[in-house]
Design a protein around this motif. Structure first.
Motif, PDB file in Angstrom:
ATOM      1  N   GLU A   1     -20.950 -10.057  13.191  1.00  0.00           N
ATOM      2  CA  GLU A   1     -19.876 -10.072  14.179  1.00  0.00           C
ATOM      3  C   GLU A   1     -18.508  -9.896  13.524  1.00  0.00           C
ATOM      4  N   ILE A   2     -18.277 -10.558  12.407  1.00  0.00           N
ATOM      5  CA  ILE A   2     -16.984 -10.467  11.727  1.00  0.00           C
ATOM      6  C   ILE A   2     -16.738  -9.048  11.235  1.00  0.00           C
ATOM      7  N   PHE A   3     -17.754  -8.415  10.682  1.00  0.00           N
ATOM      8  CA  PHE A   3     -17.607  -7.081  10.099  1.00  0.00           C
ATOM      9  C   PHE A   3     -18.264  -6.006  10.964  1.00  0.00           C
ATOM     10  N   ALA A   4     -18.224  -6.169  12.273  1.00  0.00           N
ATOM     11  CA  ALA A   4     -18.855  -5.215  13.200  1.00  0.00           C
ATOM     12  C   ALA A   4     -18.352  -3.795  12.951  1.00  0.00           C
ATOM     13  N   GLY A   5     -19.283  -2.864  12.881  1.00  0.00           N
ATOM     14  CA  GLY A   5     -18.935  -1.460  12.700  1.00  0.00           C
ATOM     15  C   GLY A   5     -18.588  -1.063  11.281  1.00  0.00           C
ATOM     16  N   GLN A   6     -18.646  -1.975  10.342  1.00  0.00           N
ATOM     17  CA  GLN A   6     -18.351  -1.668   8.952  1.00  0.00           C
ATOM     18  C   GLN A   6     -19.636  -1.773   8.132  1.00  0.00           C
ATOM     19  N   PRO A   7     -19.722  -1.046   7.032  1.00  0.00           N
ATOM     20  CA  PRO A   7     -20.948  -1.091   6.233  1.00  0.00           C
ATOM     21  C   PRO A   7     -21.335  -2.505   5.787  1.00  0.00           C
ATOM     22  N   CYS A   8     -20.346  -3.346   5.487  1.00  0.00           N
ATOM     23  CA  CYS A   8     -20.675  -4.690   5.024  1.00  0.00           C
ATOM     24  C   CYS A   8     -21.070  -5.615   6.169  1.00  0.00           C
ATOM     25  N   GLY A   9     -21.123  -5.095   7.394  1.00  0.00           N
ATOM     26  CA  GLY A   9     -21.576  -5.881   8.534  1.00  0.00           C
ATOM     27  C   GLY A   9     -23.073  -5.844   8.737  1.00  0.00           C
ATOM     28  N   ARG A  10     -23.756  -5.122   7.876  1.00  0.00           N
ATOM     29  CA  ARG A  10     -25.221  -5.036   7.982  1.00  0.00           C
ATOM     30  C   ARG A  10     -25.883  -6.148   7.189  1.00  0.00           C
ATOM     31  N   CYS A  11     -27.049  -6.534   7.646  1.00  0.00           N
ATOM     32  CA  CYS A  11     -27.846  -7.548   6.946  1.00  0.00           C
ATOM     33  C   CYS A  11     -28.223  -7.014   5.566  1.00  0.00           C
ATOM     34  N   VAL A  12     -28.024  -7.824   4.543  1.00  0.00           N
ATOM     35  CA  VAL A  12     -28.346  -7.415   3.178  1.00  0.00           C
ATOM     36  C   VAL A  12     -29.813  -6.991   3.056  1.00  0.00           C
ATOM     37  N   ALA A  13     -30.686  -7.674   3.774  1.00  0.00           N
ATOM     38  CA  ALA A  13     -32.120  -7.368   3.705  1.00  0.00           C
ATOM     39  C   ALA A  13     -32.479  -6.104   4.470  1.00  0.00           C
ATOM     40  N   GLY A  14     -31.541  -5.530   5.196  1.00  0.00           N
ATOM     41  CA  GLY A  14     -31.808  -4.328   5.974  1.00  0.00           C
ATOM     42  C   GLY A  14     -32.248  -4.690   7.377  1.00  0.00           C
ATOM     43  N   SER A  15     -32.839  -3.730   8.043  1.00  0.00           N
ATOM     44  CA  SER A  15     -33.402  -3.954   9.366  1.00  0.00           C
ATOM     45  C   SER A  15     -34.858  -3.514   9.330  1.00  0.00           C
TER      46      SER A  15
ATOM     47  N   GLU B   1     -14.364   2.880   0.283  1.00  0.00           N
ATOM     48  CA  GLU B   1     -13.154   2.063   0.366  1.00  0.00           C
ATOM     49  C   GLU B   1     -13.537   0.634   0.745  1.00  0.00           C
ATOM     50  N   PRO B   2     -12.873  -0.358   0.162  1.00  0.00           N
ATOM     51  CA  PRO B   2     -13.188  -1.735   0.536  1.00  0.00           C
ATOM     52  C   PRO B   2     -12.793  -1.998   1.997  1.00  0.00           C
ATOM     53  N   HIS B   3     -13.559  -2.854   2.634  1.00  0.00           N
ATOM     54  CA  HIS B   3     -13.302  -3.200   4.030  1.00  0.00           C
ATOM     55  C   HIS B   3     -12.845  -4.647   4.120  1.00  0.00           C
ATOM     56  N   THR B   4     -11.992  -4.892   5.068  1.00  0.00           N
ATOM     57  CA  THR B   4     -11.584  -6.260   5.342  1.00  0.00           C
ATOM     58  C   THR B   4     -11.915  -6.580   6.795  1.00  0.00           C
ATOM     59  N   ALA B   5     -12.091  -7.834   7.060  1.00  0.00           N
ATOM     60  CA  ALA B   5     -12.373  -8.267   8.429  1.00  0.00           C
ATOM     61  C   ALA B   5     -11.112  -8.111   9.271  1.00  0.00           C
ATOM     62  N   PRO B   6     -11.288  -7.706  10.527  1.00  0.00           N
ATOM     63  CA  PRO B   6     -10.107  -7.632  11.392  1.00  0.00           C
ATOM     64  C   PRO B   6      -9.548  -9.030  11.643  1.00  0.00           C
ATOM     65  N   PRO B   7      -8.276  -9.123  11.976  1.00  0.00           N
ATOM     66  CA  PRO B   7      -7.704 -10.459  12.208  1.00  0.00           C
ATOM     67  C   PRO B   7      -8.353 -11.124  13.426  1.00  0.00           C
ATOM     68  N   VAL B   8      -8.464 -12.423  13.359  1.00  0.00           N
ATOM     69  CA  VAL B   8      -9.011 -13.192  14.472  1.00  0.00           C
ATOM     70  C   VAL B   8      -7.857 -13.500  15.420  1.00  0.00           C
ATOM     71  N   THR B   9      -7.990 -13.048  16.658  1.00  0.00           N
ATOM     72  CA  THR B   9      -6.911 -13.254  17.628  1.00  0.00           C
ATOM     73  C   THR B   9      -7.309 -14.216  18.741  1.00  0.00           C
ATOM     74  N   THR B  10      -8.586 -14.422  18.922  1.00  0.00           N
ATOM     75  CA  THR B  10      -9.060 -15.352  19.949  1.00  0.00           C
ATOM     76  C   THR B  10     -10.277 -16.098  19.426  1.00  0.00           C
ATOM     77  N   ASN B  11     -10.554 -17.214  20.035  1.00  0.00           N
ATOM     78  CA  ASN B  11     -11.792 -17.928  19.721  1.00  0.00           C
ATOM     79  C   ASN B  11     -12.939 -17.253  20.454  1.00  0.00           C
ATOM     80  N   GLU B  12     -14.063 -17.125  19.778  1.00  0.00           N
ATOM     81  CA  GLU B  12     -15.242 -16.529  20.389  1.00  0.00           C
ATOM     82  C   GLU B  12     -16.442 -17.407  20.087  1.00  0.00           C
ATOM     83  N   LEU B  13     -17.413 -17.351  20.990  1.00  0.00           N
ATOM     84  CA  LEU B  13     -18.657 -18.088  20.816  1.00  0.00           C
ATOM     85  C   LEU B  13     -19.798 -17.128  21.057  1.00  0.00           C
ATOM     86  N   LEU B  14     -20.733 -17.087  20.138  1.00  0.00           N
ATOM     87  CA  LEU B  14     -21.918 -16.262  20.292  1.00  0.00           C
ATOM     88  C   LEU B  14     -23.131 -17.164  20.165  1.00  0.00           C
ATOM     89  N   LEU B  15     -23.945 -17.178  21.187  1.00  0.00           N
ATOM     90  CA  LEU B  15     -25.164 -17.984  21.165  1.00  0.00           C
ATOM     91  C   LEU B  15     -26.350 -17.082  20.880  1.00  0.00           C
TER      92      LEU B  15
END
Length: 167
Positions: free
Chosen positions: A70-84, A141-155
């Motif tokens: 969720e933090i790195f959505a759409g970026q290469p480092c947002g994928r599970c290290v183990a793959g899918s 290129e290195p990626h950074t997480a986008p700034p957090v602007t709101t609180n979010e909850l994911l269940l």
């Protein structure tokens, strides 16, 4: 250890066992066997980890993976290290060879030696790994997480008695 941006091989070996250990390490990194039976076994292990361990039994790690995605959505480092599961099932030895040829190069390599090894050993390691290509594929290129602007909850709901919370 495998991560989104690196692969690390770490070991502690008594100096009396340095030569047999180095022969194995050198062969593994500089002369991979590319055997289908090894590939199948390791691929099955990785799929089983995702399906049984991560999804089925390890709620804490699953929560961390979901948070990271969720933090790195759409970026290469947002994928599970183990793959899918789907990518692992589609992977071939040819894909691994291509990755190896693109990434295992002198400019992508850092070797650290410590302890009571003989100087000749260090010289041999330098010589052996100098056989890798000088340059690998260009680095992303290195990626950074986008700034957090709101609180979010994911269940993540699943039938389980345990609860894991990642913030």
């Amino acid at each position: 250890q495998v991560d989104q941006e690196m692969i690390a091989f770490c070991a502690e070996v008594h100096v009396d066992h340095l030569e047999p250990f180095y022969a194995l390490l050198r062969g593994m990194l500089l002369e991979p066997g590319w055997r289908q039976d090894d590939f199948d076994r390791l691929s099955d292990d990785a799929v089983n980890y995702l399906e049984s361990e991560l999804r089925g039994q390890n709620d804490e790690e699953l929560a961390k993976e979901v948070l990271h995605r969720e933090i790195f959505a759409g970026q290469p480092c947002g994928r599970c290290v183990a793959g899918s599961v789907s990518s692992l099932r589609a992977l071939t030895i040819a894909d691994l060879r291509e990755f190896y040829l693109a990434q295992f190069s002198q400019d992508n390599l850092t070797i650290g030696l410590g302890g009571g090894y003989p100087q000749a050993f260090e010289d041999r390691v330098r010589h052996d790994f100098a056989t890798l290509p000088l340059k690998g594929k260009s680095k992303p290129e290195p990626h950074t997480a986008p700034p957090v602007t709101t609180n979010e909850l994911l269940l993540v709901e699943k039938p389980a008695r345990g609860v894991a919370i990642s913030l």
